[in-house]
Motif scaffolding. Structure first.
Motif, PDB file in Angstrom:
ATOM      1  N   ILE A 125     -37.491  55.026 -66.728  1.00  0.00           N
ATOM      2  CA  ILE A 125     -38.758  54.994 -67.519  1.00  0.00           C
ATOM      3  C   ILE A 125     -39.628  55.069 -66.197  1.00  0.00           C
ATOM      4  O   ILE A 125     -39.738  54.039 -65.470  1.00  0.00           O
ATOM      5  N   GLY A 126     -40.532  56.104 -66.329  1.00  0.00           N
ATOM      6  CA  GLY A 126     -41.521  56.007 -65.172  1.00  0.00           C
ATOM      7  C   GLY A 126     -41.956  57.506 -64.739  1.00  0.00           C
ATOM      8  O   GLY A 126     -41.545  58.551 -65.645  1.00  0.00           O
ATOM      9  N   SER A 127     -42.535  57.532 -63.529  1.00  0.00           N
ATOM     10  CA  SER A 127     -43.046  58.763 -63.198  1.00  0.00           C
ATOM     11  C   SER A 127     -42.437  59.752 -62.551  1.00  0.00           C
ATOM     12  O   SER A 127     -41.597  59.233 -61.583  1.00  0.00           O
ATOM     13  N   ILE A 128     -42.372  60.995 -62.662  1.00  0.00           N
ATOM     14  CA  ILE A 128     -41.564  62.056 -61.844  1.00  0.00           C
ATOM     15  C   ILE A 128     -42.620  62.995 -61.369  1.00  0.00           C
ATOM     16  O   ILE A 128     -41.941  64.417 -60.889  1.00  0.00           O
ATOM     17  N   LYS A 129     -43.882  63.008 -61.916  1.00  0.00           N
ATOM     18  CA  LYS A 129     -44.766  64.153 -61.551  1.00  0.00           C
ATOM     19  C   LYS A 129     -45.618  64.169 -60.258  1.00  0.00           C
ATOM     20  O   LYS A 129     -45.818  65.194 -59.694  1.00  0.00           O
ATOM     21  N   ASN A 130     -45.834  63.090 -59.727  1.00  0.00           N
ATOM     22  CA  ASN A 130     -46.308  62.860 -58.705  1.00  0.00           C
ATOM     23  C   ASN A 130     -45.482  63.512 -57.332  1.00  0.00           C
ATOM     24  O   ASN A 130     -44.293  63.446 -57.367  1.00  0.00           O
ATOM     25  N   LYS A 131     -46.025  64.115 -56.447  1.00  0.00           N
ATOM     26  CA  LYS A 131     -45.577  64.704 -55.147  1.00  0.00           C
ATOM     27  C   LYS A 131     -44.682  63.652 -54.465  1.00  0.00           C
ATOM     28  O   LYS A 131     -43.757  64.031 -53.949  1.00  0.00           O
ATOM     29  N   THR A 132     -45.036  62.482 -54.484  1.00  0.00           N
ATOM     30  CA  THR A 132     -44.472  61.489 -53.819  1.00  0.00           C
ATOM     31  C   THR A 132     -43.035  61.275 -54.415  1.00  0.00           C
ATOM     32  O   THR A 132     -41.936  60.942 -53.845  1.00  0.00           O
ATOM     33  N   TYR A 133     -42.660  61.720 -55.555  1.00  0.00           N
ATOM     34  CA  TYR A 133     -41.398  61.404 -56.469  1.00  0.00           C
ATOM     35  C   TYR A 133     -40.601  62.839 -56.360  1.00  0.00           C
ATOM     36  O   TYR A 133     -39.669  62.882 -57.303  1.00  0.00           O
ATOM     37  N   THR A 134     -41.100  63.549 -55.582  1.00  0.00           N
ATOM     38  CA  THR A 134     -40.412  65.030 -55.869  1.00  0.00           C
ATOM     39  C   THR A 134     -38.902  65.015 -55.592  1.00  0.00           C
ATOM     40  O   THR A 134     -38.098  65.451 -56.643  1.00  0.00           O
ATOM     41  N   GLN A 135     -38.254  64.140 -54.886  1.00  0.00           N
ATOM     42  CA  GLN A 135     -36.718  64.029 -54.955  1.00  0.00           C
ATOM     43  C   GLN A 135     -35.948  63.135 -55.914  1.00  0.00           C
ATOM     44  O   GLN A 135     -35.164  63.262 -56.404  1.00  0.00           O
ATOM     45  N   ARG A 136     -36.951  62.365 -56.497  1.00  0.00           N
ATOM     46  CA  ARG A 136     -36.543  61.708 -57.685  1.00  0.00           C
ATOM     47  C   ARG A 136     -36.349  62.383 -58.776  1.00  0.00           C
ATOM     48  O   ARG A 136     -35.627  62.632 -59.532  1.00  0.00           O
ATOM     49  N   LYS A 137     -37.427  63.614 -58.856  1.00  0.00           N
ATOM     50  CA  LYS A 137     -37.566  64.267 -60.272  1.00  0.00           C
ATOM     51  C   LYS A 137     -36.286  65.182 -59.973  1.00  0.00           C
ATOM     52  O   LYS A 137     -35.521  65.382 -61.008  1.00  0.00           O
ATOM     53  N   VAL A 138     -35.923  65.997 -58.862  1.00  0.00           N
ATOM     54  CA  VAL A 138     -34.890  66.570 -58.697  1.00  0.00           C
ATOM     55  C   VAL A 138     -33.696  66.199 -59.200  1.00  0.00           C
ATOM     56  O   VAL A 138     -32.719  66.729 -59.860  1.00  0.00           O
ATOM     57  N   PHE A 139     -33.419  65.142 -58.636  1.00  0.00           N
ATOM     58  CA  PHE A 139     -32.237  64.480 -58.672  1.00  0.00           C
ATOM     59  C   PHE A 139     -32.048  63.802 -60.123  1.00  0.00           C
ATOM     60  O   PHE A 139     -30.873  64.146 -60.736  1.00  0.00           O
ATOM     61  N   LEU A 140     -32.925  63.248 -60.658  1.00  0.00           N
ATOM     62  CA  LEU A 140     -32.940  63.001 -62.185  1.00  0.00           C
ATOM     63  C   LEU A 140     -32.609  64.023 -62.989  1.00  0.00           C
ATOM     64  O   LEU A 140     -31.756  64.030 -64.148  1.00  0.00           O
ATOM     65  N   GLU A 141     -33.091  65.210 -62.692  1.00  0.00           N
ATOM     66  CA  GLU A 141     -33.131  66.431 -63.746  1.00  0.00           C
ATOM     67  C   GLU A 141     -31.752  67.097 -63.605  1.00  0.00           C
ATOM     68  O   GLU A 141     -31.155  67.452 -64.421  1.00  0.00           O
ATOM     69  N   GLN A 142     -31.157  66.936 -62.342  1.00  0.00           N
ATOM     70  CA  GLN A 142     -29.729  67.310 -62.103  1.00  0.00           C
ATOM     71  C   GLN A 142     -28.939  66.655 -62.936  1.00  0.00           C
ATOM     72  O   GLN A 142     -27.933  67.067 -63.502  1.00  0.00           O
ATOM     73  N   LEU A 143     -28.881  65.079 -62.698  1.00  0.00           N
ATOM     74  CA  LEU A 143     -28.162  64.252 -63.565  1.00  0.00           C
ATOM     75  C   LEU A 143     -28.119  64.714 -64.827  1.00  0.00           C
ATOM     76  O   LEU A 143     -27.314  64.304 -65.586  1.00  0.00           O
ATOM     77  N   ALA A 144     -29.340  64.861 -65.468  1.00  0.00           N
ATOM     78  CA  ALA A 144     -29.522  64.981 -67.137  1.00  0.00           C
ATOM     79  C   ALA A 144     -28.972  66.152 -67.421  1.00  0.00           C
ATOM     80  O   ALA A 144     -28.549  66.439 -68.565  1.00  0.00           O
ATOM     81  N   THR A 145     -28.569  67.333 -66.600  1.00  0.00           N
ATOM     82  CA  THR A 145     -27.553  68.205 -66.837  1.00  0.00           C
ATOM     83  C   THR A 145     -26.319  67.997 -67.095  1.00  0.00           C
ATOM     84  O   THR A 145     -25.415  68.759 -67.674  1.00  0.00           O
ATOM     85  N   ARG A 146     -25.800  66.611 -66.547  1.00  0.00           N
ATOM     86  CA  ARG A 146     -24.704  66.460 -66.497  1.00  0.00           C
ATOM     87  C   ARG A 146     -24.165  65.192 -67.497  1.00  0.00           C
ATOM     88  O   ARG A 146     -23.177  64.942 -67.852  1.00  0.00           O
ATOM     89  N   GLU A 147     -25.025  64.465 -67.449  1.00  0.00           N
ATOM     90  CA  GLU A 147     -25.022  63.216 -68.417  1.00  0.00           C
ATOM     91  C   GLU A 147     -26.123  63.024 -69.310  1.00  0.00           C
ATOM     92  O   GLU A 147     -27.323  63.350 -69.254  1.00  0.00           O
ATOM     93  N   PRO A 148     -25.885  62.079 -70.556  1.00  0.00           N
ATOM     94  CA  PRO A 148     -26.926  62.042 -71.565  1.00  0.00           C
ATOM     95  C   PRO A 148     -28.161  61.261 -70.935  1.00  0.00           C
ATOM     96  O   PRO A 148     -28.303  59.947 -71.529  1.00  0.00           O
TER      97      PRO A 148
END
Length: 287
Positions: A125-148
């Protein structure tokens, strides 16, 4: 004193109207950094100055503020900086900054474990749009392709707490930040099992984080999935980690506990401001 955005932008005018500096032993500013760095001239004139800073990790990360905090503090070398990251505080101290580690905290009046059915197995729950969170966004989206994994945002307050209480495993991905964000403590307090990107031995020791005891730490997608798989097969261990994490948050990271640390950090004498000597070159010559 809570200042509006406009008042924060022009601290000099606010102080002239509202503040007599001589009335206070310490003056603590907790401001948006972008507003702070634009007012160095005035900040240098404030006696007994202390900064409370939760974003100094950006000084050492891939962000637009990399190195900016260091340069800023050199302009006010007598200021005390209360930093929310242990390793960040150590790095600032090595640079000569009067930095003190005061960890983040959560709103323990608002955030509670409601002991309800957790129908969201994996959630962020939180933000992934800010440029500060670029690595967070990439990682979470990768995880979401493998886990629910549910990646979502909520309104602050009750809606946020209610959603936290539906999450069994909270996925934290503070990658490249060097410290743990507030959401880790909030999720722990709400009874989630927190799976967090490992910020290093020193940071973990300073916070009391113990892998597979009160938190689950990982340094890769594969490690996260491996530990998650093991916990899915061991409900007793899962519940033990959640309970221990909640206990740690409630004992060490409430507002009351943070206030005590904060007050203690203000007590030691501050550095004495140095007098600035200015050599003035006049464009005119005299005969």
């Amino acid at each position: 004193m809570r200042l509006s955005s406009e008042e924060q932008t022009n601290l000099k005018a606010y102080f002239e109207r509202q503040i007599k500096c001589e009335d206070y032993d310490r003056i603590v500013l907790f401001l948006r950094f972008k507003k702070e760095i634009r007012q160095v001239g005035f900040l240098r004139a404030i006696p007994n100055l202390v900064f409370l800073e939760h974003d100094a990790y950006q000084n050492y990360s891939k962000s637009k503020y990399k190195g900016t905090f260091s340069r800023h503090y050199k302009k006010i070398p007598w200021v005390r900086v209360l930093s929310s990251g242990y390793t960040v505080s150590q790095k600032l101290q090595a640079e000569g900054v009067d930095a003190v580690f005061v960890p983040k905290c959560y709103d323990d009046v608002l955030i509670k474990n409601h002991h309800q059915v957790r129908d969201i197995e994996l959630g962020f729950i939180g933000s992934i749009k800010n440029k500060t969170y670029t690595q967070r966004k990439v990682f979470l989206e990768q995880l979401a392709t493998r886990e629910p994994l549910l990646i979502t945002r909520t309104k602050s307050g009750d809606d946020y707490v209610a959603t936290l209480n539906r999450v069994k495993f909270f996925i934290s991905a503070d990658i490249g930040m060097g410290e743990y964000m507030i959401k880790n403590f909030e999720a722990m307090a709400a009874g989630c099992v927190v799976l967090a990107w490992d910020q290093g031995e020193e940071e973990n020791r300073a916070l009391g984080f113990k892998d597979m005891e009160n938190i689950v730490l990982y340094r890769s997608l594969d490690e996260l999935r491996s530990k998650l798989h093991a916990l899915r097969l061991d409900e007793e261990k899962t519940q033990s980690i959640a309970a221990s994490g909640q206990q740690l948050a409630e004992q060490e990271y409430t507002y009351k506990r943070a206030a005590s640390r904060f007050a203690t950090a203000l007590i030691p004498p501050l550095r004495i401001p140095c007098k600035t000597r200015v050599l003035f070159f006049n464009q005119y010559s005299y005969s």
